[in-house]
Design an enzyme around this catalytic site. Structure first.
Site, short mmCIF file in Angstrom:
data_model
loop_
_atom_site.label_atom_id
_atom_site.label_comp_id
_atom_site.label_asym_id
_atom_site.label_seq_id
_atom_site.Cartn_x
_atom_site.Cartn_y
_atom_site.Cartn_z
N SER A 11 0.81 -1.22 0.00
CA SER A 11 0.00 0.00 0.00
C SER A 11 0.85 1.27 0.00
CB SER A 11 -0.95 0.00 1.20
OG SER A 11 -0.23 -0.12 2.42
N TRP A 12 1.91 1.32 0.80
CA TRP A 12 2.72 2.54 0.87
C TRP A 12 3.61 2.68 -0.36
CZ3 TRP A 12 2.99 7.21 1.38
CH2 TRP A 12 4.09 7.96 1.80
N ARG A 32 6.74 -8.51 -7.18
CA ARG A 32 7.07 -9.91 -7.35
C ARG A 32 5.91 -10.70 -7.98
NH1 ARG A 32 11.24 -11.97 -4.83
NH2 ARG A 32 11.15 -10.35 -3.21
N ARG A 33 4.68 -10.31 -7.66
CA ARG A 33 3.51 -11.07 -8.09
C ARG A 33 2.98 -10.54 -9.43
NH1 ARG A 33 -0.38 -10.23 -3.49
NH2 ARG A 33 -1.74 -11.53 -4.80
N LYS A 106 10.27 1.49 7.81
CA LYS A 106 10.33 1.96 9.19
C LYS A 106 10.59 0.78 10.11
CE LYS A 106 7.31 5.90 8.25
NZ LYS A 106 6.07 6.64 8.62
N GLY A 136 7.30 10.13 8.23
CA GLY A 136 6.29 11.08 8.65
C GLY A 136 4.92 10.44 8.77
N LYS A 192 8.10 4.46 16.74
CA LYS A 192 6.68 4.82 16.92
C LYS A 192 5.78 3.62 16.65
CE LYS A 192 5.58 5.05 12.35
NZ LYS A 192 4.42 4.57 11.61
N THR A 249 0.05 7.34 14.06
CA THR A 249 0.12 5.88 14.12
C THR A 249 -0.55 5.32 15.37
OG1 THR A 249 2.22 6.02 12.93
CG2 THR A 249 1.71 3.91 13.94
N ARG A 256 -1.72 0.07 11.01
CA ARG A 256 -1.57 -1.38 11.13
C ARG A 256 -1.11 -1.76 12.53
NH1 ARG A 256 2.43 -2.00 5.96
NH2 ARG A 256 1.23 -0.75 4.48
N ASN A 257 -0.14 -1.03 13.07
CA ASN A 257 0.42 -1.39 14.37
C ASN A 257 -0.58 -1.14 15.49
OD1 ASN A 257 3.49 -2.06 13.93
ND2 ASN A 257 3.03 -0.34 12.60
#
Length: 336
Positions: A11-12, A32-33, A106, A136, A192, A249, A256-257
């Site tokens: 996604s990023w 890769r896919r 990150k 960021g 973070k 975040t 996600r985290n």
């Protein structure tokens, strides 16, 4: 025209490729896919990670790293941090001799405790001046809906920073700032994620905003202490790559985290959360390497310690909370 190769169709990586393309940079995505690459190249959509988002028609995609790298001025690396070394070894023979290598990752490498820019310099055998970092508060779900966002471009070379800033500046949608403090920008982005896991666990347990604010503030103190030990500029942690990224975040349901930690706090097992998580939550693996890095430098990071204990050592969230709150207070000024 400036050319960029973006490695990683998550996604990023896909979103940053979209930013580059909209800024007028000729951009090719490597993945890769084959089915994902074909969808990006022909239908201008990434159905796995950004379904329904229209990508620029000028954005190309390929499964051939040599094709992606040909003539690239910027090589943007957006793979999971723990896979960087192995991937970069394979790509190294094909890197253009003067290309700037840009990290979107990150994390801190397990085993070596190296930051991503350090891994890049070591494996690609390039000087620091040819390595840049972008970090960021960049929640993809907001950026792809056209909501304004800002980021930090970090590099030890001022001209390189300015070139990358120009290559990804899309007024008024995406605004990159520059900062020569690569160490601080990378640490802010990596640690973070660990703090967001802790905030998520607390939220999953039903804790309120007082606890969240405490964990974020004390988490920022942990990031700052580690940064000071590694020579970072303390002002970095008050900016977008520090407090800005930490807050986004920790509080956003798009994180996600934060979401991973929240599921743990609700009582799901680690295996259950991993099975339910489609994308990489970098803090899950990096928390161990962050703690090891802190230990090497004699830096106390109690929140990071309990995150490692919950995620990897089987400690319950309730035990972790009790452990943090029963620690003997130290005479720290201003609660920082």
């Amino acid at each position: 025209m400036t050319k960029a190769a973006v490695f990683g169709t998550g996604s990023w990586g896909t979103t940053f490729a979209m930013i580059l393309a909209r800024a007028g940079t000729r951009t090719t995505l490597w993945g890769r896919r084959a089915e994902v690459v074909e969808a990006i190249d022909s239908r201008h959509e990434n159905p796995d990670y950004l379904p329904g988002v229209a990508l620029p028609e000028s954005l190309r995609a390929t499964t051939d790293p040599v094709e992606a790298l040909r003539g690239a001025d910027f090589v943007v690396l957006a793979v999971p941090s723990q896979t960087l070394r192995g991937n970069l070894i394979a790509w190294k023979p094909h890197l253009p001799p003067d290309a700037v290598l840009v990290s979107l990752m990150k994390g801190v490498e397990l085993g070596t405790t190296k930051r991503m820019s350090e891994v890049i310099c070591e494996v690609a055998e390039v000087p620091q001046e040819r390595v840049a970092v972008v970090s960021g508060p960049n929640l993809v779900g907001e950026i792809v809906r056209g909501q304004p966002a800002a980021a930090v471009v970090a590099c030890s070379d001022e001209r390189t920073m300015e070139r990358l800033q120009e290559a990804c500046h899309v007024p008024p949608w995406f605004r990159p700032y520059t900062n020569p403090d690569v160490v601080g920008v990378e640490l802010g982005g990596a640690v973070k994620n660990v703090i967001a896991l802790a905030v998520g666990v607390a939220a999953g347990m039903g804790m309120g905003d007082n606890v969240g604010a405490m964990l974020m503030t004390r988490g920022l103190a942990e990031i700052s202490r580690l940064g000071a030990a590694l020579g970072a500029d303390p002002h970095t942690f008050a900016g977008l790559a520090g407090m800005g990224d930490l807050v986004a975040t920790c509080i956003s349901p798009l994180s996600r985290n934060r979401t991973f930690g929240e599921n743990l706090g609700k009582g799901m097992t680690l295996a259950e959360v991993v099975a339910a998580t489609r994308q990489t939550a970098e803090g899950v693996k990096s928390c161990e390497s962050v703690l090891e890095l802190a230990t090497k430098h004699g830096v106390e990071m109690p929140i990071t310690e309990v995150v490692v204990a919950v995620v990897h050592d089987g400690m319950s969230p309730q035990e972790a909370g009790m452990l943090l709150m029963s620690r003997t207070p130290k005479p720290e000024r201003y609660g920082v």
